[in-house]
Design an enzyme around this catalytic site. Structure first.
Site, PDB file in Angstrom:
ATOM      1  N   ARG A 292       0.724  -1.273   0.087  1.00 39.39           N
ATOM      2  CA  ARG A 292      -0.066   0.146  -0.159  1.00 39.39           C
ATOM      3  C   ARG A 292       0.799   1.352   0.063  1.00 39.39           C
ATOM      4  O   ARG A 292       0.724   2.204  -0.821  1.00 39.39           O
ATOM      5  CB  ARG A 292      -0.956  -0.033   1.275  1.00 39.39           C
ATOM      6  CG  ARG A 292      -2.310  -0.521   1.191  1.00 39.39           C
ATOM      7  CD  ARG A 292      -2.712  -1.029   2.388  1.00 39.39           C
ATOM      8  NE  ARG A 292      -1.958  -2.025   2.749  1.00 39.39           N
ATOM      9  CZ  ARG A 292      -2.045  -3.501   2.320  1.00 39.39           C
ATOM     10  NH1 ARG A 292      -3.187  -3.732   1.555  1.00 39.39           N
ATOM     11  NH2 ARG A 292      -1.100  -4.375   2.654  1.00 39.39           N
ATOM     12  N   THR A 293       1.829   1.337   0.895  1.00 43.48           N
ATOM     13  CA  THR A 293       2.379   2.767   1.214  1.00 43.48           C
ATOM     14  C   THR A 293       3.233   3.118  -0.237  1.00 43.48           C
ATOM     15  O   THR A 293       2.944   4.180  -0.618  1.00 43.48           O
ATOM     16  CB  THR A 293       3.234   2.673   2.325  1.00 43.48           C
ATOM     17  OG1 THR A 293       2.563   2.064   3.278  1.00 43.48           O
ATOM     18  CG2 THR A 293       3.968   4.105   2.595  1.00 43.48           C
TER      19      THR A 293
ATOM     20  N   LYS B  61      25.407  -3.441  -1.460  1.00 40.18           N
ATOM     21  CA  LYS B  61      26.726  -3.559  -1.496  1.00 40.18           C
ATOM     22  C   LYS B  61      27.395  -2.592  -0.410  1.00 40.18           C
ATOM     23  O   LYS B  61      28.605  -2.535  -0.482  1.00 40.18           O
ATOM     24  CB  LYS B  61      27.045  -2.732  -2.929  1.00 40.18           C
ATOM     25  CG  LYS B  61      26.783  -3.317  -4.095  1.00 40.18           C
ATOM     26  CD  LYS B  61      27.219  -2.616  -5.256  1.00 40.18           C
ATOM     27  CE  LYS B  61      26.481  -3.139  -6.437  1.00 40.18           C
ATOM     28  NZ  LYS B  61      26.919  -2.101  -7.683  1.00 40.18           N
TER      29      LYS B  61
ATOM     30  N   ARG C 179      11.185   4.129   3.476  1.00 43.31           N
ATOM     31  CA  ARG C 179      11.026   3.345   4.237  1.00 43.31           C
ATOM     32  C   ARG C 179      12.167   2.252   4.568  1.00 43.31           C
ATOM     33  O   ARG C 179      13.074   1.931   3.724  1.00 43.31           O
ATOM     34  CB  ARG C 179       9.721   2.142   3.927  1.00 43.31           C
ATOM     35  CG  ARG C 179       9.614   1.004   4.649  1.00 43.31           C
ATOM     36  CD  ARG C 179       8.372   0.135   4.346  1.00 43.31           C
ATOM     37  NE  ARG C 179       7.100   1.117   4.777  1.00 43.31           N
ATOM     38  CZ  ARG C 179       5.835   0.226   4.745  1.00 43.31           C
ATOM     39  NH1 ARG C 179       5.978  -0.842   4.397  1.00 43.31           N
ATOM     40  NH2 ARG C 179       4.834   1.171   5.049  1.00 43.31           N
TER      41      ARG C 179
HETATM   42  C1  NCD Z   1       1.899  -0.974   8.294  1.00 43.23           C
HETATM   43  C2  NCD Z   1       3.263  -0.793   8.306  1.00 43.23           C
HETATM   44  O1  NCD Z   1       4.026  -0.943   7.313  1.00 43.23           O
HETATM   45  O2  NCD Z   1       3.626  -0.515   9.464  1.00 43.23           O
HETATM   46  N1  NCD Z   1       1.357  -1.099   6.816  1.00 43.23           N
HETATM   47  C3  NCD Z   1       1.024  -0.027   6.023  1.00 43.23           C
HETATM   48  O3  NCD Z   1       1.843   0.759   5.629  1.00 43.23           O
HETATM   49  N2  NCD Z   1      -0.145  -0.114   5.635  1.00 43.23           N
HETATM   50  C4  NCD Z   1       1.052  -1.870   8.966  1.00 43.23           C
HETATM   51  C5  NCD Z   1       1.825  -3.399   9.050  1.00 43.23           C
HETATM   52  O4  NCD Z   1       2.561  -3.476   8.479  1.00 43.23           O
HETATM   53  O5  NCD Z   1       1.420  -4.204  10.017  1.00 43.23           O
END
Ligand code: NCD
Length: 304
Positions: A51-52, A80, A101
């Site tokens: 999703r993100t 690397k 992320r």
């Molecule tokens: C969440 C995350 O990555 O923290 N997912 C997301 O981005 N919707 C929740 C999860 O992974 O449980």
């Protein structure tokens, strides 16, 4: 230049404006279809995501911009040994804005220090997930009409769940918010959120083990997945993973206007037969995630 590391980087007035913009985007998508023409979003994802990452990409594409990036540490030069600081210096040459992320808490913050472009924290370890919080706030405000005067039940992995930590930090800024913290003993909210955030704000809260004891009093039930990847051993995960399962039977104890949110992915904690209940809004919530990320990109690029 402005980054987004924590939901608190925006004042509540700024948040209101951002959520208003997201609602306007929802209602008039055509108005924004070329707003980011010629702009590029880099997605630097060192941890799995559906999703993100994809909602960020959809958001930029909906705004007429383009996207580039990597979706795992293995497929980037991190494999690397390249540092986050060096990687962001490079991405600054290729893109106008970056969503990152990372499994390590604070990595996007390090990136922001070395970046020439706005950096958005798209989840850093067990710490924060501010764009999920923007999504949650937009969902609640759009469907409930307010962000104040509510009882919110947070259920599941409150220890490692970064979405929970970010959401609580944001909600304590609104009057009349009460929390029911529903988790097994071992997955309770860490003190740096319970004491430093909730107690400091004066918001009333209760910690409990049974979902049935709270569900009758809730305006919002925020379910979460047990965060397997943050456990030190698999046995503990297996013991705790099915601790809560929201079923139709439990939903029959809930108020008629309670909403069920979940950041997703869901594993077993919501039975699929709850999906048809009109109070289950987690798939709608994922759609709101696109509008709010569109609003965020416009805001950080100063195009709004
Ligand atoms: C969440 C995350 O990555 O923290 N997912 C997301 O981005 N919707 C929740 C999860 O992974 O449980």
């Amino acid at each position: 230049m402005r980054h987004l590391m924590s939901p608190l980087d925006f004042t509540t007035d700024e948040l209101d404006r951002l959520l208003d913009l997201a609602n306007d985007i929802e209602n008039n998508p055509q108005k924004y279809a070329k707003a980011c023409e010629g702009k590029k979003l880099a997605t630097a994802f060192y941890e799995p995501s559906t999703r993100t990452r994809l909602s960020f990409e959809a958001a930029m594409i909906n705004l007429g911009g383009s996207v580039l990036g990597f979706s795992s540490a293995d497929s980037s030069s991190a494999a690397k040994g390249e540092s986050v600081a060096d990687t962001i210096r490079i991405l600054s040459c290729y893109a106008d804005i970056c969503a990152m992320r990372h499994p390590k808490e604070g990595a996007p913050l390090v990136a922001s220090i070395h970046s020439q472009i706005p950096v958005i924290n798209a989840g850093d370890g067990g710490h924060q997930h501010p764009t999920q919080t923007l999504t949650d706030l937009l969902t609640i405000r759009s469907l409930k009409g307010r962000l104040d005067n509510m009882t919110i039940g947070l259920c599941g992995d409150l220890k490692f769940g970064r979405t929970v930590h970010s959401l609580i930090s944001s909600l304590v800024r609104y009057p009349g918010i009460r929390f029911k913290l529903i988790s097994p003993e071992e997955l309770r909210l860490p003190d740096y959120v319970r004491i430093d955030v909730i107690e400091k704000s004066g918001a009333p809260y209760e910690e409990m083990d049974k979902l049935e004891d709270a569900i009758g009093d809730l305006d919002i039930l925020y379910m979460t997945r047990v965060q397997r990847e943050r456990f030190f051993n698999e046995e503990d995960y297996i013991r705790l993973k099915d601790y809560y399962v929201l079923t139709r039977e439990k939903m029959s104890l809930a108020p008629k206007d309670m909403l069920v949110l979940h950041p997703l992915p869901r594993v077993n904690e919501i039975s699929v037969d709850v999906d048809d209940d009109e109070r289950a809004v987690y798939f709608k919530q994922a759609q709101y995630g696109v509008y709010v990320r569109m609003a965020l990109i416009l805001t950080l690029l100063e195009l709004a």
